[in-house]
Design a protein around this motif. Structure first.
Motif, PDB file in Angstrom:
ATOM      1  N   GLN A 478       0.828  -1.206   0.000  1.00 41.43           N
ATOM      2  CA  GLN A 478       0.000   0.000   0.000  1.00 41.43           C
ATOM      3  C   GLN A 478       0.861   1.255   0.000  1.00 41.43           C
ATOM      4  OE1 GLN A 478      -3.757  -0.055   2.495  1.00 41.43           O
ATOM      5  NE2 GLN A 478      -2.742  -1.882   3.317  1.00 41.43           N
ATOM      6  N   MET A 479       1.940   1.242   0.753  1.00 44.74           N
ATOM      7  CA  MET A 479       2.837   2.400   0.798  1.00 44.74           C
ATOM      8  C   MET A 479       3.480   2.630  -0.568  1.00 44.74           C
ATOM      9  SD  MET A 479       4.424   1.496   4.551  1.00 44.74           S
ATOM     10  CE  MET A 479       5.631   2.815   4.666  1.00 44.74           C
ATOM     11  N   LYS A 480       3.878   1.550  -1.250  1.00 44.09           N
ATOM     12  CA  LYS A 480       4.453   1.681  -2.580  1.00 44.09           C
ATOM     13  C   LYS A 480       3.418   2.217  -3.574  1.00 44.09           C
ATOM     14  CE  LYS A 480       7.818  -2.057  -1.943  1.00 44.09           C
ATOM     15  NZ  LYS A 480       8.192  -3.452  -2.311  1.00 44.09           N
ATOM     16  N   ALA A 481       2.195   1.722  -3.469  1.00 44.84           N
ATOM     17  CA  ALA A 481       1.133   2.191  -4.368  1.00 44.84           C
ATOM     18  C   ALA A 481       0.842   3.665  -4.144  1.00 44.84           C
ATOM     19  CB  ALA A 481      -0.129   1.355  -4.152  1.00 44.84           C
ATOM     20  N   ALA A 482       0.860   4.106  -2.882  1.00 46.81           N
ATOM     21  CA  ALA A 482       0.622   5.524  -2.583  1.00 46.81           C
ATOM     22  C   ALA A 482       1.735   6.385  -3.164  1.00 46.81           C
ATOM     23  CB  ALA A 482       0.529   5.721  -1.078  1.00 46.81           C
ATOM     24  N   GLN A 483       2.969   5.899  -3.110  1.00 55.13           N
ATOM     25  CA  GLN A 483       4.079   6.658  -3.693  1.00 55.13           C
ATOM     26  C   GLN A 483       3.915   6.804  -5.199  1.00 55.13           C
ATOM     27  OE1 GLN A 483       8.118   6.039  -1.280  1.00 55.13           O
ATOM     28  NE2 GLN A 483       7.344   4.125  -2.152  1.00 55.13           N
ATOM     29  N   ALA A 484       3.447   5.745  -5.850  1.00 57.14           N
ATOM     30  CA  ALA A 484       3.292   5.770  -7.300  1.00 57.14           C
ATOM     31  C   ALA A 484       2.274   6.822  -7.733  1.00 57.14           C
ATOM     32  CB  ALA A 484       2.871   4.394  -7.803  1.00 57.14           C
ATOM     33  N   LYS A 485       1.313   7.116  -6.868  1.00 59.41           N
ATOM     34  CA  LYS A 485       0.285   8.115  -7.195  1.00 59.41           C
ATOM     35  C   LYS A 485       0.681   9.519  -6.777  1.00 59.41           C
ATOM     36  CE  LYS A 485      -3.440   4.726  -6.608  1.00 59.41           C
ATOM     37  NZ  LYS A 485      -4.647   4.355  -5.825  1.00 59.41           N
ATOM     38  N   SER A 486       1.798   9.626  -6.073  1.00 61.25           N
ATOM     39  CA  SER A 486       2.211  10.918  -5.534  1.00 61.25           C
ATOM     40  C   SER A 486       3.236  11.577  -6.446  1.00 61.25           C
ATOM     41  CB  SER A 486       2.807  10.730  -4.136  1.00 61.25           C
ATOM     42  OG  SER A 486       3.392  11.919  -3.670  1.00 61.25           O
ATOM     43  N   ALA A 487       3.255  12.902  -6.407  1.00 63.28           N
ATOM     44  CA  ALA A 487       4.255  13.645  -7.175  1.00 63.28           C
ATOM     45  C   ALA A 487       5.601  13.637  -6.481  1.00 63.28           C
ATOM     46  CB  ALA A 487       3.780  15.086  -7.374  1.00 63.28           C
ATOM     47  N   ALA A 488       5.611  13.299  -5.195  1.00 54.63           N
ATOM     48  CA  ALA A 488       6.858  13.275  -4.439  1.00 54.63           C
ATOM     49  C   ALA A 488       7.717  12.086  -4.871  1.00 54.63           C
ATOM     50  CB  ALA A 488       6.566  13.192  -2.951  1.00 54.63           C
ATOM     51  N   ALA A 489       8.996  12.206  -4.645  1.00 51.14           N
ATOM     52  CA  ALA A 489       9.921  11.135  -5.004  1.00 51.14           C
ATOM     53  C   ALA A 489       9.649   9.899  -4.155  1.00 51.14           C
ATOM     54  CB  ALA A 489      11.357  11.607  -4.808  1.00 51.14           C
ATOM     55  N   ALA A 490       9.820   8.741  -4.761  1.00 51.86           N
ATOM     56  CA  ALA A 490       9.583   7.478  -4.061  1.00 51.86           C
ATOM     57  C   ALA A 490      10.839   7.051  -3.307  1.00 51.86           C
ATOM     58  CB  ALA A 490       9.184   6.402  -5.050  1.00 51.86           C
ATOM     59  N   PHE A 491      10.645   6.312  -2.239  1.00 56.26           N
ATOM     60  CA  PHE A 491      11.768   5.755  -1.499  1.00 56.26           C
ATOM     61  C   PHE A 491      12.431   4.654  -2.334  1.00 56.26           C
ATOM     62  CE2 PHE A 491       9.418   7.765   1.909  1.00 56.26           C
ATOM     63  CZ  PHE A 491      10.425   8.268   2.727  1.00 56.26           C
ATOM     64  N   ARG A 492      13.695   4.432  -2.068  1.00 57.03           N
ATOM     65  CA  ARG A 492      14.440   3.432  -2.825  1.00 57.03           C
ATOM     66  C   ARG A 492      13.829   2.047  -2.634  1.00 57.03           C
ATOM     67  NH1 ARG A 492      20.920   3.212  -2.373  1.00 57.03           N
ATOM     68  NH2 ARG A 492      20.494   2.564  -0.219  1.00 57.03           N
ATOM     69  N   ASP A 493      13.403   1.752  -1.413  1.00 50.34           N
ATOM     70  CA  ASP A 493      12.817   0.423  -1.165  1.00 50.34           C
ATOM     71  C   ASP A 493      12.021   0.485   0.140  1.00 50.34           C
ATOM     72  OD1 ASP A 493      12.168  -2.208  -1.531  1.00 50.34           O
ATOM     73  OD2 ASP A 493      14.164  -3.013  -1.118  1.00 50.34           O
ATOM     74  N   ILE A 494      11.128  -0.479   0.293  1.00 53.20           N
ATOM     75  CA  ILE A 494      10.399  -0.657   1.549  1.00 53.20           C
ATOM     76  C   ILE A 494      10.515  -2.128   1.915  1.00 53.20           C
ATOM     77  CG2 ILE A 494       8.193  -0.497   2.764  1.00 53.20           C
ATOM     78  CD1 ILE A 494       7.346   1.677   0.814  1.00 53.20           C
ATOM     79  N   ARG A 495      11.140  -2.391   3.053  1.00 57.92           N
ATOM     80  CA  ARG A 495      11.345  -3.766   3.502  1.00 57.92           C
ATOM     81  C   ARG A 495      10.677  -3.956   4.872  1.00 57.92           C
ATOM     82  NH1 ARG A 495      17.495  -5.474   2.396  1.00 57.92           N
ATOM     83  NH2 ARG A 495      16.502  -7.529   2.480  1.00 57.92           N
ATOM     84  N   PHE A 496      10.651  -5.191   5.352  1.00 56.46           N
ATOM     85  CA  PHE A 496       9.929  -5.431   6.604  1.00 56.46           C
ATOM     86  C   PHE A 496      10.403  -6.710   7.255  1.00 56.46           C
ATOM     87  CE2 PHE A 496       7.513  -7.111   3.027  1.00 56.46           C
ATOM     88  CZ  PHE A 496       7.297  -8.428   3.400  1.00 56.46           C
ATOM     89  N   LEU A 497      10.166  -6.806   8.566  1.00 58.72           N
ATOM     90  CA  LEU A 497      10.430  -8.028   9.322  1.00 58.72           C
ATOM     91  C   LEU A 497       9.821  -7.889  10.708  1.00 58.72           C
ATOM     92  CD1 LEU A 497      14.071  -8.199  10.728  1.00 58.72           C
ATOM     93  CD2 LEU A 497      12.898  -6.078  10.160  1.00 58.72           C
ATOM     94  N   THR A 498       9.726  -9.009  11.400  1.00 61.55           N
ATOM     95  CA  THR A 498       9.283  -8.987  12.800  1.00 61.55           C
ATOM     96  C   THR A 498      10.488  -9.257  13.694  1.00 61.55           C
ATOM     97  OG1 THR A 498       8.803 -11.355  12.876  1.00 61.55           O
ATOM     98  CG2 THR A 498       7.009  -9.898  12.157  1.00 61.55           C
ATOM     99  N   TRP A 499      10.392  -8.788  14.950  1.00 62.43           N
ATOM    100  CA  TRP A 499      11.474  -9.004  15.910  1.00 62.43           C
ATOM    101  C   TRP A 499      11.349 -10.344  16.651  1.00 62.43           C
ATOM    102  CZ3 TRP A 499      15.346  -6.089  15.045  1.00 62.43           C
ATOM    103  CH2 TRP A 499      15.232  -4.726  14.765  1.00 62.43           C
ATOM    104  N   ARG A 500      10.111 -10.807  16.834  1.00 62.19           N
ATOM    105  CA  ARG A 500       9.843 -11.962  17.714  1.00 62.19           C
ATOM    106  C   ARG A 500      10.512 -11.707  19.072  1.00 62.19           C
ATOM    107  NH1 ARG A 500       9.854 -17.400  14.033  1.00 62.19           N
ATOM    108  NH2 ARG A 500       8.147 -17.892  15.472  1.00 62.19           N
TER     109      ARG A 500
END
Length: 581
Positions: A478-500
């Protein structure tokens, strides 16, 4: 009964015509038309009727309300007079409150026939027996019985007028019993319903039910008969309970301790009145239920939704669904005069504590997702349920328990005059994704060289941790899709993980993976922006990423979009309350 209805309908015709001029179609249809209440109960004889009257009087104080005892075709005149008094006091619609354990009760069926052409719009509420308070009434009696796992329980009801109605009444008592004895491990749980004392061939019917009771107690080491009814009670000696005591088979005992179901009737009547009320925002109280932490974490959450207090009374509970604390919040909302409540569960997962809270408020019995154990039609014979025939009650052989240990009944639910619903669970809500992206943008200097790393608490169970990773994946998309619709520059990447983070034997690989992500994000002049995907504040990021370069954001609250999410949850709960009428 059909003849009684024809005479009743003819009598109403002239009355309805006379009132048509005073009660316009618009007034009849208006949802805010002044309501009157008619509680209807079967005629039980003097003592039983007085017990119903006591409960009704406590409910009726300050309300436009009438009490009607159903007998036979003479009830049409009793109902007519009740409507006359209600409308004379300004009622333009009526809520009928059926003081019955089953919608199939013959006396209730008579009342419904007599209400087919009422002088004002009528809503018939669900009978007492379909409320979670009926289950609580039976549970109270079962706890007082101090039964063990070697005990066979027989729930004794009253009021049938035919073999068919007896089957239907037993079916509904069975449903109540299934909820009340869930996981209690009694040897067997059965239901037997007596015929009304005024039924033709009552002596033959009495022999029939006594035989059914004798059959019900066969094959168990101990048998306890638990009365649950609004049946005949002329006085202490001339009553169904006294007859039942005399009819006990050898070796069986009757549970006489514990409160009678009448003790919960006033609460039930008030709750049904509140359920059918036209609720303003101030009538709906809100309970924020969140995990909580120290004073500052809790105050941050309070401040995040403070604006909502201008519209709704709000109580706060910071705990892992601790029932005494939730009950305290409900009581305080009652004291503030609300008519209903919404419990918003502010947890990452929609499933977190959902079942616990639903049970506390009776939604496991009354809600759309109510358990089906003992549901209508589950047992074709309508008189017995057990593990040997159903799967959740009793056992094929009571001897396997060995010691006859106490049959542990579930704890009491929260008993309140408020209809209560629960909603919540943030998961991958679009507003959550938007807030996390906004958190990252506020820390950003050059998005094209920056990587967002979403972190979450995670879980010890591998399957549940996978669920968290799937949520994070949806948030990232969703964050990537929002960037694609925005005039602002997109972040290089969006990654994720859990800490457990709470499971030391499982978290080390995840900490290493997080440190690797941060290191990779810093390559080629880049930066890591770590955003905790949490309902509030931060997690162990600084500890687990010690010595590394990164920017650290915060969770969902406080953020304007968190308030919007919370308001959406409250409105969803309010809609559930409206649909529950």
């Amino acid at each position: 009964m059909r003849h009684a209805f024809r005479r009743f309908a003819a009598g109403w015709a002239s009355i309805a015509l006379a009132w048509t001029l005073a009660t316009t179609a618009a007034a009849q249809a208006a949802p805010d038309a002044a309501p009157g209440y008619i509680a209807v109960a079967a005629d039980r004889g003097f003592q039983g009727n007085e017990e119903i009257r006591d409960a009704f009087d406590a409910f009726a104080a300050g309300r436009n309300a009438e009490l009607v005892f159903a007998t036979d075709d003479r009830t049409r005149d009793t109902l007519r007079h009740a409507f006359e008094r209600l409308t004379a006091r300004g009622a333009r619609r009526a809520i009928v409150l059926p003081v019955f354990l089953s919608a199939a009760d013959p006396r209730l069926q008579l009342v419904k026939q007599l209400l087919e052409k009422p002088p004002v719009p009528v809503t018939v509420a669900r009978p007492f027996g379909e409320s979670y308070l009926a289950v609580e009434a039976l549970s109270d009696r079962l706890r007082a019985a101090a039964a063990t796992t070697q005990t066979g329980i027989v729930i004794a009801g009253y009021g049938a007028d035919s073999a068919q109605s007896r089957k239907l009444l037993e079916r509904d008592l069975q449903r109540i019993a299934a909820h009340a004895t869930k996981d209690a491990n009694f040897a067997r749980v059965q239901t037997v319903v007596w015929y009304d004392g005024r039924t033709p061939d009552r002596e033959a019917k009495r022999v029939e039910t006594k035989r059914a009771l004798a059959d019900a107690v066969q094959g168990v080491e101990r048998a306890v008969v638990v009365p649950l009814h609004f049946g005949r009670r002329l006085d202490g000696m001339m009553s169904f309970d006294a007859e039942l005591q005399r009819s006990l088979p050898s070796g069986a005992r009757m549970a006489t301790d514990g409160p009678q179901p009448e003790a919960l009737l006033s609460m039930w009547m008030t709750r049904e009145a509140n359920r059918h009320a036209d609720l303003s925002a101030r009538d709906i109280g809100v309970v924020l239920l969140a995990h909580g932490s120290d004073y500052h974490w809790n105050e941050t959450m309070r401040e995040a939704i403070r604006p909502l207090e201008a519209r709704h009374p709000v109580q706060y509970v910071f705990s892992m669904a601790d029932q005494p604390l939730i009950e305290r919040a409900v009581r305080r909302l009652q004291q503030r005069g609300v008519k209903a409540a919404v419990i918003v569960r502010v947890f990452g997962l929609e499933s977190s504590f959902k079942a616990d809270v639903e049970r506390m408020i009776g939604a496991d019995i009354e809600g759309a997702g109510a358990a089906t154990a003992g549901a209508y039609g589950a047992h074709p014979q309508g008189s017995q349920h057990g593990r040997d025939g159903h799967g959740s009650h009793g056992h094929g052989s009571h001897g396997e328990h060995g010691g006859g240990e106490s049959a542990a009944l579930p704890p009491p639910r929260i008993r309140s005059v408020l209809p209560i619903v629960t909603v919540g669970g943030v998961e991958s809500h679009p507003l959550f994704a938007a807030a996390l992206l906004d958190r990252a943008r506020k820390l950003s200097r050059d998005p094209r060289k920056e990587t967002i790393i979403l972190t979450a608490h995670g879980a010890g169970d591998d399957g549940r941790n996978k669920q968290w990773l799937e949520i994070l994946s949806r948030l990232a998309e969703q964050m990537k899709a929002a960037q694609a619709k925005s005039a602002a520059a997109a972040f290089r990447d969006i990654r994720f993980l859990t800490w457990r983070e709470d499971w030391p034997n499982k978290r080390e690989p995840w900490i290493k993976a997080a440190r690797d992500m941060v290191e990779e994000a810093g390559a080629d002049g880049g930066r890591a922006i770590v955003i905790p995907a949490r309902t509030n504040a931060r997690g162990p990021e600084r500890t687990f990423l010690a010595g590394m370069q990164f920017e650290l954001g915060e969770g969902f609250a406080p953020h304007p979009l968190f308030l919007r999410w919370f308001e959406e949850q409250v409105e969803a709960g309010a809609e559930q309350l409206r649909k529950s009428r």
